[in-house]
Design a protein around this motif. Structure first.
Motif, PDB file in Angstrom:
ATOM      1  N   HIS A 174       0.832  -1.198   0.000  1.00 16.14           N
ATOM      2  CA  HIS A 174       0.000   0.000   0.000  1.00 16.14           C
ATOM      3  C   HIS A 174       0.866   1.248   0.000  1.00 16.14           C
ATOM      4  N   GLY A 175       0.245   2.340  -0.391  1.00 17.96           N
ATOM      5  CA  GLY A 175       0.907   3.620  -0.221  1.00 17.96           C
ATOM      6  C   GLY A 175       1.055   3.941   1.251  1.00 17.96           C
ATOM      7  N   ILE A 176       1.994   4.807   1.573  1.00 11.10           N
ATOM      8  CA  ILE A 176       2.268   5.140   2.972  1.00 11.10           C
ATOM      9  C   ILE A 176       2.936   6.507   3.010  1.00 11.10           C
ATOM     10  N   GLY A 177       2.817   7.188   4.126  1.00  8.07           N
ATOM     11  CA  GLY A 177       3.454   8.496   4.256  1.00  8.07           C
ATOM     12  C   GLY A 177       2.989   9.215   5.503  1.00  8.07           C
ATOM     13  N   ARG A 178       1.933  10.001   5.360  1.00 12.10           N
ATOM     14  CA  ARG A 178       1.371  10.695   6.517  1.00 12.10           C
ATOM     15  C   ARG A 178       0.505   9.754   7.352  1.00 12.10           C
ATOM     16  N   THR A 179      -0.027   8.719   6.701  1.00 15.92           N
ATOM     17  CA  THR A 179      -0.796   7.689   7.390  1.00 15.92           C
ATOM     18  C   THR A 179      -0.282   6.321   6.961  1.00 15.92           C
ATOM     19  N   MET A 180      -0.719   5.287   7.686  1.00 14.45           N
ATOM     20  CA  MET A 180      -0.215   3.943   7.405  1.00 14.45           C
ATOM     21  C   MET A 180      -0.703   3.427   6.062  1.00 14.45           C
ATOM     22  N   HIS A 181      -1.945   3.652   5.740  1.00 16.80           N
ATOM     23  CA  HIS A 181      -2.504   3.130   4.495  1.00 16.80           C
ATOM     24  C   HIS A 181      -2.955   4.272   3.600  1.00 16.80           C
ATOM     25  N   GLU A 182      -2.267   4.433   2.505  1.00 12.68           N
ATOM     26  CA  GLU A 182      -2.613   5.424   1.489  1.00 12.68           C
ATOM     27  C   GLU A 182      -2.715   4.711   0.144  1.00 12.68           C
ATOM     28  N   ASP A 183      -3.194   5.404  -0.864  1.00 16.71           N
ATOM     29  CA  ASP A 183      -3.152   4.865  -2.219  1.00 16.71           C
ATOM     30  C   ASP A 183      -1.703   4.924  -2.713  1.00 16.71           C
ATOM     31  N   PRO A 184      -1.325   3.976  -3.588  1.00 22.61           N
ATOM     32  CA  PRO A 184      -2.135   2.952  -4.246  1.00 22.61           C
ATOM     33  C   PRO A 184      -2.030   1.602  -3.527  1.00 22.61           C
ATOM     34  N   HIS A 185      -2.905   0.676  -3.893  1.00 21.57           N
ATOM     35  CA  HIS A 185      -2.754  -0.712  -3.475  1.00 21.57           C
ATOM     36  C   HIS A 185      -1.619  -1.338  -4.285  1.00 21.57           C
ATOM     37  N   VAL A 186      -0.792  -2.133  -3.626  1.00 23.69           N
ATOM     38  CA  VAL A 186       0.334  -2.793  -4.289  1.00 23.69           C
ATOM     39  C   VAL A 186       0.102  -4.295  -4.229  1.00 23.69           C
ATOM     40  N   SER A 187      -0.409  -4.855  -5.300  1.00 21.55           N
ATOM     41  CA  SER A 187      -0.729  -6.274  -5.332  1.00 21.55           C
ATOM     42  C   SER A 187       0.537  -7.122  -5.334  1.00 21.55           C
ATOM     43  N   ASN A 188       0.408  -8.343  -4.848  1.00 23.15           N
ATOM     44  CA  ASN A 188       1.536  -9.273  -4.868  1.00 23.15           C
ATOM     45  C   ASN A 188       1.583 -10.118  -6.133  1.00 23.15           C
ATOM     46  N   SER A 189       0.801  -9.762  -7.113  1.00 20.21           N
ATOM     47  CA  SER A 189       0.860 -10.403  -8.426  1.00 20.21           C
ATOM     48  C   SER A 189       0.331  -9.412  -9.447  1.00 20.21           C
ATOM     49  N   GLY A 190       0.941  -9.381 -10.613  1.00 15.17           N
ATOM     50  CA  GLY A 190       0.500  -8.424 -11.619  1.00 15.17           C
ATOM     51  C   GLY A 190       1.210  -8.632 -12.941  1.00 15.17           C
ATOM     52  N   ARG A 191       0.989  -7.691 -13.842  1.00 17.85           N
ATOM     53  CA  ARG A 191       1.582  -7.767 -15.175  1.00 17.85           C
ATOM     54  C   ARG A 191       2.545  -6.606 -15.369  1.00 17.85           C
ATOM     55  N   PRO A 192       3.764  -6.892 -15.817  1.00 16.23           N
ATOM     56  CA  PRO A 192       4.725  -5.809 -16.037  1.00 16.23           C
ATOM     57  C   PRO A 192       4.234  -4.835 -17.096  1.00 16.23           C
TER      58      PRO A 192
END
Length: 272
Positions: A174-192
């Motif tokens: 997940h995105g992170i910065g000012r809070t623990m969960h921000e956009d974007p979602h980072v999937s553990n499987s995908g297409r390059p």
């Protein structure tokens, strides 16, 4: 909404990340055979308070949990892989433990996790842990400015398949910065080559997690702890990473261990 961070803001996140990495390394030494999980939790609470940091987990109440999470660590043992609720459990020889934590310092958050074996390891557990660590490093290497988010996800999935593990798509990074969960979602499987463009200033938590013999999960009655559906062992590795003009910057690297190797303990032989 995705917020790109300035170089100065990334440096401030790195301060938090250094603390997270150092505390995780310390907790991996605290968690030993015959130690109660609640003692590990209390140790972390004390260190976080001493640093003037704030836990991102305390009072966290997402849709899937049962009531607010009133702890500063996720402690997941053996077939538990995510959101393990600290409880009265004494660690046994050969237990596979995952410690996951996220804290904020001066308004900037970092999130990281590691898995290791307490005491005498099963070689299959070490291979499982290794797979998550290799997948994490491959994903970090793929997090290049100008690339695509799918490159990161595809790198994780490729490593999982090379080790013979499946990938569950319900939970990922997940995105992170000012809070623990921000956009974007980072999937553990995908297409390059697919997904959003990776721009300098993007900060994400990358967290591959695998189960030894299934890609299905189940929840404990506590509403938090997530386990492999078939009871097989699990492992989880995570770092907070910033995309910079010169490449990915890992903000939660742990210090090199005081002793090596890890072959007999399950702990990493080098900073991970």
């Amino acid at each position: 909404m995705i917020e790109l961070k300035s170089a100065d803001e990334i440096d401030r996140m790195a301060v938090t990340g250094q603390f997270v990495g150092e505390l995780l390394a310390e907790l991996s030494r605290v968690a030993a055979v015959s130690v109660n999980l609640m003692d590990v939790e209390r140790h972390a609470r004390r260190r976080i308070e001493e640093r003037g940091a704030e836990s991102c987990y305390w009072d966290y109440a997402p849709s899937f949990g049962r009531g607010p999470f009133r702890n500063v660590l996720c402690l997941s043992v053996n077939d538990a892989v995510l959101h393990g609720l600290p409880h009265d459990y004494v660690l046994r020889d050969g237990d596979l433990l995952t410690i996951d934590m996220a804290v904020g310092i001066d308004g900037w958050v970092a999130d990281s996790a590691l898995s290791f074996v307490v005491g005498t390891p099963d070689p299959a557990d070490l291979t499982l842990i290794e797979a998550t660590e290799v997948a994490l490093e491959a994903a970090i290497a793929a997090a290049q400015p100008g690339g695509r988010l799918g490159d990161v996800s595809a790198a994780i999935g490729e490593v999982a398949r090379s080790y013979g593990y499946g990938v569950n798509g319900e939970f990922g990074g997940h995105g992170i910065g000012r809070t623990m969960h921000e956009d974007p979602h980072v999937s553990n499987s995908g297409r390059p080559g697919r997904g959003m463009k990776l721009e300098p200033g993007l900060t994400i938590a990358i967290e591959p997690w695998f189960c030894r013999s299934t890609d299905k999960i189940r929840y404990d009655a506590d509403g938090w702890t997530i386990r492999s559906a078939d009871g097989s062992r699990t492992a989880h590795s995570e770092h907070t990473v910033a995309i910079t003009p010169s490449g990915p910057r890992v903000l939660t690297r742990r210090p090199a261990p005081e002793t090596t190797p890890a072959d007999s303990t399950g702990r990493p032989a080098a900073a991970a």
